[in-house]
Design an enzyme around this catalytic site. Sequence first.
Site, PDB file in Angstrom:
ATOM      1  N   LYS A  79       0.764  -1.064  -0.040  1.00  0.00           N
ATOM      2  CA  LYS A  79       0.080   0.082   0.219  1.00  0.00           C
ATOM      3  C   LYS A  79       0.828   1.291  -0.119  1.00  0.00           C
ATOM      4  O   LYS A  79       0.407   2.099  -0.568  1.00  0.00           O
ATOM      5  CB  LYS A  79      -0.966  -0.027   1.196  1.00  0.00           C
TER       6      LYS A  79
ATOM      7  N   GLU B 124      -9.996   6.042   2.834  1.00  0.00           N
ATOM      8  CA  GLU B 124     -10.851   5.122   3.292  1.00  0.00           C
ATOM      9  C   GLU B 124      -9.938   3.899   3.741  1.00  0.00           C
ATOM     10  O   GLU B 124      -9.014   3.870   3.140  1.00  0.00           O
ATOM     11  CB  GLU B 124     -11.964   4.739   2.077  1.00  0.00           C
TER      12      GLU B 124
ATOM     13  N   SER C 173       1.771 -10.096  -1.389  1.00  0.00           N
ATOM     14  CA  SER C 173       1.217  -8.445  -1.030  1.00  0.00           C
ATOM     15  C   SER C 173       1.660  -7.872   0.428  1.00  0.00           C
ATOM     16  O   SER C 173       1.952  -6.847   0.428  1.00  0.00           O
ATOM     17  CB  SER C 173      -0.214  -8.346  -1.531  1.00  0.00           C
TER      18      SER C 173
HETATM   19  C1  LIG Z   1      -5.327  -3.926   0.914  1.00  0.00           C
HETATM   20  C2  LIG Z   1      -4.357  -5.460   0.534  1.00  0.00           C
HETATM   21  C3  LIG Z   1      -4.716  -6.337  -0.492  1.00  0.00           C
HETATM   22  C4  LIG Z   1      -6.017  -6.074  -1.156  1.00  0.00           C
HETATM   23  O1  LIG Z   1      -5.868  -4.876  -2.159  1.00  0.00           O
HETATM   24  P1  LIG Z   1      -5.463  -4.929  -3.772  1.00  0.00           P
HETATM   25  O2  LIG Z   1      -6.029  -3.452  -4.038  1.00  0.00           O
HETATM   26  O3  LIG Z   1      -6.332  -5.869  -4.196  1.00  0.00           O
HETATM   27  O4  LIG Z   1      -4.206  -5.140  -3.603  1.00  0.00           O
HETATM   28  C5  LIG Z   1      -3.975  -7.372  -0.660  1.00  0.00           C
HETATM   29  N1  LIG Z   1      -3.040  -7.653   0.215  1.00  0.00           N
HETATM   30  C6  LIG Z   1      -2.838  -6.753   1.236  1.00  0.00           C
HETATM   31  C7  LIG Z   1      -1.513  -7.237   2.306  1.00  0.00           C
HETATM   32  C8  LIG Z   1      -3.528  -5.766   1.444  1.00  0.00           C
HETATM   33  O5  LIG Z   1      -3.268  -4.867   2.548  1.00  0.00           O
END
Ligand SMILES: *Cc1c(COP(=O)(O)O)cnc(C)c1O
Length: 420
Positions: A113, A135, A402
């Site tokens: 993020k 948000e 992610s």
């Molecule tokens: C917020 C988040 C997501 C989902 O959001 P995307 O916009 O689809 O990437 C996925 N993995 C993590 C670790 C997150 O914090």
Amino acid sequence: MSSTDTNTEHPIDMRISAVPDRNGRYGECGGVYVPETLIEALQQLDEVYQKVCNDHHFWERLGDLNRVYVGRTTPLYQANGLTWRSRSLNEDKELGATIWLKREDLAHTGAHKINNTLGQAMIAKKMGKNRVIAETGAGQHGVATATAAAYFGLKCDVYMGSEDIRRQNLNVTRMKMLGANVIPVEDGSKTLKDATNEALRDWMGSVEHTHYILGSVVGPHPFPMIVRDFQSVIGRETKAQALRHISAMPNTIVACVGGGSNAAGMFYPFVDESDVRLIGVEAGGRSDTPGDHAAPLTYGKLGVLHGSMSYVLQDESGQTSPVHSCSAGLDYPGVGPEHSYWKDSGRVEYTTVSDEEALEAFIWTARDEGIIPALESSHAVAKAVPIAAEMHKDEHLIVNLSGRGDKDVEEVARLLGDKL
Ligand SMILES: *Cc1c(COP(=O)(O)O)cnc(C)c1O
């Protein structure tokens, strides 16, 4: 640009896609479906961003920040434990691709993020705005926005559903420590969708001095494009790293899809590499019954949500459906318009993973690799392991990890109970 170029800072050299067009359209999807009061702000943002795109100083500054503050480049790590697990699913000794993890969990604040919030905070500064709003669902985007605001000295208000505030107390405390103000939202299901509505409402009355830092590749144009561009540092790095480590493009890439920003950032630089198979994984939740999952690309219909046209989970009368996932970051009824476009064009395959499968993959990653992943990322791992098992031994599969799972340990412990 040759595919061996390792300049990972500037996305414009990578603008290889025909979308969005000048109206922010990805085929039928995308666009700008907002009240009159926001049109001007979005046009201003579009103009400023066009200038930013040609401003090499901006991308150099962001590249420096990514290095010294975020800790980029994040590693592309060869996951021998998961590869071993995958190969053991198959008797055939010729099968079982090598699995790699792109370690976004190691980025500052624990997820991808921050790639977006730092870039957008720089744009807010450029526009002379002294306040940012956001948000948040699980609180990851709220924390990343609060972090960028602290770094740049911006005032920061974060809208969060009161139900999410209750479930994600750690992140609420983190945001407050970082100097942000967390505003509870009591409408509707008191979750991410309602927080997004409230943030848009705030922005209508505050555009003059406030920038809205949207957290995924959703919302009205130009947000999906801007967020994709900032997140595409993931895919650009991965491409350069793949050439270094395996002297070739990977065969397959897997990423989880909530709003779709980590997946878009990973996929975008590979969209023109037609030999690379791209797979997006949505939250299959408890079942395929409406209300039991959060998989709009799999079960949704085209509709308008939060200012753009895309696949949305909705009932017959067009009301947005309730959603469920064990992972708060995937618990959203919509998805970015570019993913809808990639689905319709067939460039990216989309599939689902259930809560139960994601939990299992969470434990695999912890025990096989010594890495506690986010529950969101665990969805990608859950799909990657069986897919790698069917690939040839010489092939390579990359999973976008992610985020890290510290925020999820209590929930996973609760869900697993005695099985932990
Ligand atoms: C917020 C988040 C997501 C989902 O959001 P995307 O916009 O689809 O990437 C996925 N993995 C993590 C670790 C997150 O914090």
